[in-house]
Every structure is written in C-alpha cells, then in structure tokens.
Design an enzyme around this catalytic site. Structure first.
Site, mmCIF file in Angstrom:
data_model
loop_
_atom_site.group_PDB
_atom_site.id
_atom_site.type_symbol
_atom_site.label_atom_id
_atom_site.label_comp_id
_atom_site.label_asym_id
_atom_site.label_seq_id
_atom_site.Cartn_x
_atom_site.Cartn_y
_atom_site.Cartn_z
ATOM 1 N N ASN A 73 46.842 0.293 3.382
ATOM 2 C CA ASN A 73 45.616 0.404 4.161
ATOM 3 C C ASN A 73 44.684 -0.697 3.671
ATOM 4 O OD1 ASN A 73 43.206 1.088 5.354
ATOM 5 N ND2 ASN A 73 43.213 3.228 4.659
ATOM 6 N N ARG A 92 48.219 0.945 8.066
ATOM 7 C CA ARG A 92 47.178 1.580 8.870
ATOM 8 C C ARG A 92 46.406 0.465 9.567
ATOM 9 N NH1 ARG A 92 41.364 3.562 7.382
ATOM 10 N NH2 ARG A 92 40.914 4.795 9.229
ATOM 11 N N HIS A 121 40.279 8.072 13.355
ATOM 12 C CA HIS A 121 40.827 9.142 12.498
ATOM 13 C C HIS A 121 42.006 9.853 13.167
ATOM 14 C CE1 HIS A 121 36.699 9.849 10.320
ATOM 15 N NE2 HIS A 121 37.444 8.998 9.641
ATOM 16 N N ARG A 127 26.440 6.746 7.922
ATOM 17 C CA ARG A 127 26.313 6.371 9.340
ATOM 18 C C ARG A 127 25.505 7.427 10.088
ATOM 19 N NH1 ARG A 127 32.448 5.822 10.153
ATOM 20 N NH2 ARG A 127 32.927 4.254 8.587
ATOM 21 N N GLU A 187 47.025 11.242 5.432
ATOM 22 C CA GLU A 187 47.285 10.167 6.401
ATOM 23 C C GLU A 187 48.465 9.310 5.947
ATOM 24 O OE1 GLU A 187 43.030 9.819 6.015
ATOM 25 O OE2 GLU A 187 42.954 8.953 8.015
#
Ligand code: ADP
Length: 394
Positions: free
Chosen positions: A13, A88, A177, A238, A381
């Site tokens: 990733n 990813r 996601h 965020r 993941e």
C-alpha cells in the site's frame, strides 16, 4: 499465469510518503512479516519491519520508494517467496470495476485516474513500478478501493451540478474503503449464517478516515465518500460534508486559495477542528470524560452525523439485516457504538451493554436478543487484497 508454489502474497500500500507492506497467506490470512516505511521523500525516512515477532528499524538512505521496496525484498523470510504482489490502488475511476492483473495498459489507466486522485494514484503507481523492478518475475495485481462501489446507480453517484462536468471530467461519486466494506460485509454474512449475495446491511468503517456503505445482494448500493475521501462522515482531520457555500465564502470573503482550503478541510477539520485538541478518537473520549468541552462537542457531532447518515443509507435497502462496525474506532470504541445505536432505535437497534464492553467477545454480535444484529468485525484489507490477487493469478 499459473501459481503452484504457495499462497503467499506480498501486499503493498504505497502512499505519498509511506509504504505499508505485509506478506499474507491468501488462504488463511496469516502474516508473519509486515511493516511500514515512513517519511519517504525526506532525509529522515525509516523502515520498520516486523518478522516472526522481531522488530527492526533502518534508515532509508535516499528516502526513495524504490529503495524501501528493495529493502522489503531483501528482508523477506528466506523460505517464503511470494507468489504474486497485490497493490492497493485508491482510485479506479469508471474504468476499473474489479481487481486486475497489471500490465502496461492498466498502468496507463491508473495514471489516467490520477486526474481524480492525484496524490494517491501517482504514489500507488510509483509503488507498482518499483515493485516491478524489484520483482520482475512476479505477477502484480491492482485492487481498487473504489471497485466495490462500482455498481452504484446514477441517482446515487450523480452530483446535481452541470452534466458537462461528469461528461468532460468524470466528476461523480465513486466511494472509497471498498475493500474493507466488502471484507467485513462478507465476514458478517458468514457470522450470521447468511449468503453475502442475499443480505442487506450497513457497514461503518470508522478509522482516521470514516465511511459507511449500504450493501445489498453482494455489492455497495450507496456510500458516503464521493469523488474524493472528503465527502460524508466527520473524520479525524477531514470535515466530511459541509455546505459548499462555506467554501465559496472562504474563497471570496477570506481570499483562501485551493491549497489553503484543502489544508483546512482535509487536515484541520473533523475531530481535530471541533475539539481543538486532537484527531485521535481515544484521546477525545478521555478528554470528554474529564469534562473538556471541545472533546464533548466533537463526540456529539461525530455520533449525530454518523447516526443520521446510517439512517439515510437505509433508503437503498428494503430491510436492515445488520449494522457492522469496523476500523480503529468501530472495533474499539464502546462509547461510539452505544451512542450511535441508541440514536437509531427506530431501526430496532439496541445493543447489549455487556457484549459491547467485552473486548474478547467470541460472538461478534453485540445486539440484544430479538433486535437487529449489530456486529463488530475487525477489518483486514491486506487479507482481502491477498485473496483477490491470488484468485486472479491461479
Ligand atoms: P487508519 O484509518 O489510519 O487505518 P485506524 O483504523 O487504525 O486508522 O483507526 C484509528 C482511530 O481509532 C484513532 O482515532 C484512534 O484513536 C481510534 N481508536 C483506537 N483504539 C480506540 C479505543 N480504544 N477507543 C476509541 N478509539 C480508538
């Protein structure tokens, strides 16, 4: 492309300044080798590798992604040669609706999607190219964070702005996601003894980034993130949804430019902006318990917005078979699970306090008997990327 040697997949990733990696058994999910390279692009870049319980940290002399990947390669356990590499990739745009084996045209497609996610996709591409150099004989697969949401319908993905922006620039909602939502959705179906292709659930992935999805019959039918990961829920730093008029006001009345607005909404908002203390949910909960007003406000807004959003996501379903919590907050915050489900009692959601507080629970379902199941499922993941990589290479 046949793999006969083993089921070990090296999962990478690659971010703009970091590289997460793990060697994962695509059948069992086991991993004895994983780590993180940080501060890439800087002179103080370091790589931390955990291998069979031993942890080591080394400097990356030139701070380059390629050097980090070369260091991963030389540190791999001698008896475990990966069968393939799974990457990813954040944005697949409208082009990539599922995972793909990487070739030159796929790399060109990922570069094309970088128009929608410049920082993320270009870093992903750098990781892919460095891995191809380091492991020229291994198949490499791209697993897109947007792919699980690729069957969203137009009424879900279109913004009410001029259609020319969609036609000319592909501006629409994509969702992120996806790998996590799919993984926990599949695990929830297994735990409930139901078929993933015939279940209707809402998954809440709550980490530093937060998103929720409505999943119906094996795919996402609605999700909270949009063209970028900034839309939707309140997150660590965020903002999630804000009145777009605020952005206009900041630009027109305060003279803020794009970089300043991006910094404000991506890095200074969310739990951090509300609490004026930290982006870390555990720290917020501790401070709120001690009476910190900003931390209390951050928790109130986070929970209200999450509950309201979950309620809105039910529009895409005709029944709610379960609500799933995952991600660092979803997996660990007893308080947030309790508050959010309490605000959603209209959907027959009610959790059992003892089960909610039990960290070693053997049953992921923390709901009171006779109510809608509420499951806490640890996301993984890397395992999902490994599984998809292996399935494409067999
Ligand atoms: P990322 O999105 O970076 O992968 P994680 O999924 O690891 O992040 O989630 C990190 C968040 O989880 C942080 O806000 C952290 O405070 C929160 N978290 C971890 N443990 C707890 C806990 N016991 N209680 C509340 N929040 C927690």
């Amino acid at each position: 492309m046949a793999i006969t040697m083993n089921n070990w997949i090296l999962v990478l990733n690659a971010g703009s300044s970091s590289l997460k990696f793990a060697l994962v058994d695509a059948i069992t999910g086991d991993s004895g080798f994983e780590g993180l390279a940080e501060r890439l692009g800087n002179t103080d870049a370091v790589i931390t590798i955990k291998s069979n319980g031993n942890k080591s940290e080394s400097k990356i002399a030139d701070g380059k992604m390629a050097s980090a990947i070369a260091m991963v390669m030389s540190a791999l356990p001698a008896d475990t040669v990966p069968a393939a590499i799974g990457h990813r990739v954040v944005h697949g745009g409208e082009k990539f609706r599922q995972s793909v084996v990487i070739d030159d045209s796929v790399k060109a497609g990922i570069k094309d999607c970088a128009k929608l996610a410049p920082l993320h996709n270009l870093a992903n591409l750098e990781g892919i190219e460095a891995a191809q150099q380091a492991f020229p004989n291994l198949p490499q697969v791209a697993v897109f964070d947007t792919a699980f949401h690729s069957q969203l319908e137009p009424q879900v993905y279109q913004y009410a702005i001029p259609q020319s922006l969609y036609r000319d620039h592909h501006i629409r909602r994509y969702g992120m996601h996806g790998t996590s939502h799919q993984y926990v959705g599949e695990q929830a179906a297994i735990a409930l003894g139901q078929d993933f292709n015939n279940i209707q659930i809402i998954t809440a992935h709550l980490g530093n980034g937060c998103s929720a999805s409505a999943i119906r019959n094996g795919h996402s039918v609605d999700t909270t993130m949009g063209m970028t990961p900034l839309e939707g829920l309140v997150m660590g730093t965020r903002s999630g949804d804000v009145d777009p008029g605020i952005i206009l006001w900041l630009a027109q009345q305060q003279g803020m430019d794009g970089d300043q607005l991006s910094d404000l909404l991506n890095k200074k908002s969310g739990l951090l902006g509300l609490s004026e203390l930290t982006n870390d949910c555990r720290g917020i909960e501790e401070a709120a318990a001690e009476g910190h007003a900003g931390a209390k406000l951050a928790l109130d807004v986070f929970c209200f917005r999450l509950a309201r959003t979950i309620s809105a996501l039910t529009v895409g379903l005709d029944r709610l078979d379960a609500l799933i919590f995952t991600g660092g907050i979803g997996e660990n915050s007893e308080l947030i699970r309790a508050r959010v489900t309490e605000q959603l009692s209209i959907f027959k959601l009610a959790i059992n306090e003892t089960a909610n507080a039990d960290r070693k629970r053997s049953n992921p379902n923390i709901a009171q008997p006779g109510t809608t199941p509420v499951l806490v499922i640890n996301t993984n993941e890397e395992y999902m990327i490994a599984k998809q990589t292996l399935s494409l290479c067999q």
